[in-house]
Design an enzyme around this catalytic site. Structure first.
Site, PDB file in Angstrom:
ATOM      1  N   ASP A 478       0.842  -1.178   0.000  1.00 20.00           N
ATOM      2  CA  ASP A 478       0.000   0.000   0.000  1.00 20.00           C
ATOM      3  C   ASP A 478       0.897   1.256   0.000  1.00 20.00           C
ATOM      4  O   ASP A 478       1.555   1.524   0.990  1.00 20.00           O
ATOM      5  CB  ASP A 478      -0.958   0.014   1.194  1.00 20.00           C
ATOM      6  CG  ASP A 478      -0.240  -0.271   2.527  1.00 20.00           C
ATOM      7  OD1 ASP A 478       0.811  -0.926   2.527  1.00 20.00           O
ATOM      8  OD2 ASP A 478      -0.738   0.182   3.564  1.00 20.00           O
ATOM      9  N   GLU A 674      12.583   3.161   6.475  1.00 16.18           N
ATOM     10  CA  GLU A 674      11.631   2.131   6.060  1.00 16.18           C
ATOM     11  C   GLU A 674      11.844   1.657   4.625  1.00 16.18           C
ATOM     12  O   GLU A 674      11.645   0.491   4.311  1.00 16.18           O
ATOM     13  CB  GLU A 674      10.218   2.699   6.216  1.00 16.18           C
ATOM     14  CG  GLU A 674       9.091   1.789   5.786  1.00 16.18           C
ATOM     15  CD  GLU A 674       7.752   2.505   5.796  1.00 16.18           C
ATOM     16  OE1 GLU A 674       6.726   1.824   5.986  1.00 16.18           O
ATOM     17  OE2 GLU A 674       7.729   3.745   5.605  1.00 16.18           O
TER      18      GLU A 674
END
Length: 810
Positions: A478, A674
């Site tokens: 996502d 990340e």
């Protein structure tokens, strides 16, 4: 020295926490240093009367004297003064610096942190040099330390010292100049994993109750307890009573958790309980110990689904197998009480799963569990049986059942059962989508959201939009233009590769540990390894039929609604290699084509630029698309390539990825984020959600879970020469050129030389050991030649059929 000692005393003198190699003290090394690192100069003083001159980096007292240019003097036959040839060279014996925490912190931030973010990076415009007093001189002599990386390390050390309540600290020179590869690996192993540990005990719940993701963080937290978990209910109600400052609300979930119920508590978001060690003392009092687990990082205080698999790969390498086992136990708990492995243990995720990795994760942990006695070995097998029983339940009830199972293709799709808008997004995330509907109805956006979520508005087009949006979030990707507005209709190569691996893992585990058969713990009957091999072979045939594209040489997703492949080129194409469902010929073609399209300077990119399309104000970047790269894609590709004998290609990709990570770590104060921009080899991301892990003061605390793991796993693939080059920040293409490394994306094996990692059983079908299974499997495969398991003729179903309790649910 124990890890506990290192963690608690890292600021002791160097002799306490450094072990220097004996090689540093050998006469040969000393002679080498004397020949190559020193130059001699005569003096006018009589022989033996000259005092040693200070090294140019040191000065008597805290002066700012900078040595002048070197004076060239004639050689003397009896020189007695020696000085090093390089101003920046370091002595054989590392210095220790005596640092006043308050003074040095103020100086370094005032002088070097020119953008005021409490980090020392290459973007700061300071002089990048600081003079520190040496410990051996009692602070009288000083020495210059220089460079962004060294000063960032200094800031990290004094930040940690301040947190320990120290006003003065001795810091070893080697700690400041530590090889960045060794430093990052050490920080992951000794610090970052600890920073990511959470536990739902009394101490941990204090942090969880303050989580901004709670419905009303200022009013305390909500913990939801499954209907059948009485010990958890007793423990958390007692906690709420004994710790009133927590303002903890304890809510018991209904036995039947429906999508309507989950939607009704979206404005009361809370945490879901996980597994615990439960026992009772002699008096009958409950002893309840929630299991520790690892979270991704940043704002997350929950255990996430597929993150946990990749984190576990790094944890077991670092000897933290117990943490990985805890997370497997939590997944078994979730399957038992919530019906699936959740996206994460938050209330609004009760209708949503994530990519399934349980069998691989459990096998990885099992292989690292100690089994020094027969009792331990038996206990480990019992644990493995329980986990695989849960995996079979998840496979049958979630991934091969409605709404995720597509009967027409026999493949599975990401498709959740939730209703309404996903509540975990930012409040304005869907405003652009909802605005036309609100204007049509003549109400404000806020009013429209309330009306839609409460079911007072029926809008089929919007319902379909959110079906795909929730499916996209269940996929873990996502967001991406590969999946937007169609995810629920896609039989993706990533999901079906994972399910093929489930089928093979279950068959292998039953054969290797449980005599080829298993009786389900919930009374569904018996299942055998042959049945699971038949499932795997059927799925492999369907993957070949629907997802493999021979002309393009890659795997693609299949749109079950349109009846055609989606030709978006994605790094998930390599997942077939990880699962082992590609033939040697397919693997070779995939490596040649996939690397040429998806390999960029910093690793594997999420998808090609051509597939992503043009970016504009109305069509912004998506974080799982070009030019961004993610740890899961790298790690899956590395293992898949190694499975098929392309170890050199895996090393090449791993070096690119680790270089990008190390460069960000060196240039930006130890940062581990990340995701990465692998095209520009940068941590800077211009996409939704930003980049978790970049916001810290002074010292990074935790990195990011799967990034930590990717670094440790990637290092395990590299040889010593590659690690040395990485530590020197040698750019990938320069290193490959100097090392005569193949960088054109071509494979290093011919199809005939490439092994096929199907399964141990498949490779030994003709041996006597598997004669019985071979006969049964051959019969089963003949009956599913049409790739429709359990959907053949009546004669076929009589000949071979999966037991009704184990068949896919409509």
């Amino acid at each position: 020295m124990s890890d506990a000692r290192r963690d608690s005393d890292v600021y002791a003198p160097a002799s306490e926490y450094y072990r220097r190699s004996p090689a540093h003290h050998t006469p040969a090394v000393a002679r080498s240093r004397s020949r190559t690192n020193r130059r001699t100069y005569p003096t006018n003083a009589p022989h033996g009367d000259a005092a040693p001159a200070p090294l140019p980096q040191e000065a008597d007292g805290p002066s700012d004297i900078v040595p002048g240019p070197r004076q060239h003097r004639p050689k003397d036959k009896n020189p007695i003064l020696r000085r090093r040839g390089s101003f920046d060279a370091r002595t054989p014996t590392p210095r220790c610096f005596l640092v006043d925490v308050d003074v040095v912190e103020k100086v370094i931030l005032d002088q070097e942190d020119t953008n005021g973010n409490c980090q020392i990076t290459v973007e700061d415009n300071g002089p990048k040099v600081l003079r520190l007093p040496t410990a051996n001189s009692g602070g009288y002599r000083t020495f210059d330390v220089r460079g962004s990386y060294v000063l960032a390390n200094l800031l990290q050390e004094i930040t940690l010292a301040r947190e320990q309540g120290k006003t003065q600290v001795v810091i070893d020179e080697e700690r400041l100049y530590e090889n960045p590869v060794n430093r990052l690996s050490r920080m992951i192993r000794d610090s970052f994993w600890n920073g990511l540990i959470r536990c739902m005990d009394e101490q941990g719940m204090k942090k969880i109750c303050e989580d901004s993701k709670n419905a009303n963080a200022s009013a305390g937290g909500i913990v939801y307890v499954p209907h059948g978990d009485d010990p958890a209910w007793e423990y958390y109600t007692r906690m709420a009573r004994d710790l009133p400052d927590l303002k903890l609300q304890v809510v018991r979930l209904p036995k039947d958790i429906t999508p309507e119920y989950v939607n009704s508590i979206n404005d009361k978001a809370g945490i879901l309980t996980l597994a615990a060690n439960v026992s009772y003392d002699a008096s009958g009092r409950l002893n309840y110990q929630p299991l520790q687990f690892v979270v991704p990082g940043g704002r997350f205080n929950e255990q996430y689904g597929w993150d946990s698999h990749f984190e576990s790969a790094g944890l077991v390498l670092d000897g933290r197998w117990q943490l990985a086992k805890n997370m497997v136990d939590n997944f078994v708990y979730e399957i038992k009480h919530y019906g699936k492995i959740l996206n994460a243990n938050r209330s609004y995720y009760l209708t949503r799963s994530q990519p399934p990795f349980l069998t691989e994760m459990a096998s990885m942990v099992y292989n690292h569990m100690p089994a020094t006695t027969e009792h331990e070995a038996a206990a480990n097998r019992d644990w493995l049986r329980t986990v695989f029983d849960a995996a079979i339940v998840e496979y049958l009830d979630v991934w091969t059942a409605a709404p995720r199972y597509n009967a027409a293709t026999g493949l599975s799709c990401y498709r959740t059962t939730g209703i309404g808008m996903p509540p975990e997004t930012e409040s304005t995330h869907f405003d652009t989508t909802l605005t036309p509907y609100a204007k049509r109805l003549g109400v404000s956006l806020a009013e429209y959201k309330d009306l839609y979520n409460s079911g007072q508005i029926y809008e089929p087009a919007l319902d379909e939009y959110f079906v795909h949006d929730r499916a996209l979030r269940e996929s873990g990707h996502d967001t991406s233009y590969r999946l937007e507005h169609r995810c629920a209709n896609l039989a993706t190569i990533d999901l079906n590769s994972l399910l093929y691996k489930y089928e093979v893992d279950i068959a292998n585990t039953l054969d290797r540990h449980f005599g080829g058969r298993h009786t389900m713990l919930d009374g569904r009957g018996e299942t055998t390894s042959v049945e699971w091999r038949a499932r795997a072979e059927a799925r492999r045939a369907r993957i070949d039929k629907y997802l493999w594209n021979e002309d393009k040489g890659m795997y693609f997703d299949y749109d079950v609604a349109l009846g055609e492949q989606s030709l978006y080129e994605s790094a998930t194409t390599f997942w077939a290699l990880w699962a082992g469902c590609a033939s040697p010929e397919q693997a070779r073609r995939l490596v040649e084509v996939g690397c040429s399209k998806l390999e960029v300077a910093g690793g594997l990119v999420g998808g090609t630029e051509e597939s992503r399309g043009l970016i504009s104000k109305d069509r912004p970047n998506r974080q799982w698309d070009y030019p961004y790269g993610w740890a899961p894609h790298q790690m899956m590709a590395w293992q898949g390539l190694c499975n098929y004998g392309y170890g050199e290609v895996a090393q090449r990709l791993a070096y690119r990825w680790l270089y990008t990570m190390t460069k960000a770590f060196v240039d930006y104060n130890g940062m581990v984020v990340e995701k990465l921009n692998v095209v520009d080899m940068s941590h800077k991301v211009v996409a939704e959600y930003g980049n978790v892990g970049s916001d810290f003061r002074g010292v990074p605390r935790e990195g990011f879970g799967w990034m930590n793991a990717s670094f440790q796993v990637g290092l395990s693939l590299l040889g010593s020469h590659m690690r040395r080059a990485l530590g020197a920040l040698t750019e990938p293409d320069k290193f490959f050129q100097r090392a005569n490394w193949r960088i054109d994306g071509t494979a290093s094996h011919s199809p005939a030389e490439t092994p096929w990692p199907m399964t141990e059983f498949a490779r030994e079908l003709d041996t006597r050991r598997y004669q019985k299974q071979n006969i049964e499997l051959s019969r089963a495969l003949r009956l599913i030649a049409d790739s429709e398991l359990n959907e053949g003729s009546s004669a076929a179903s009589e000949e071979f059929a999966v037991p009704e309790a184990l068949a896919p649910r409509p």
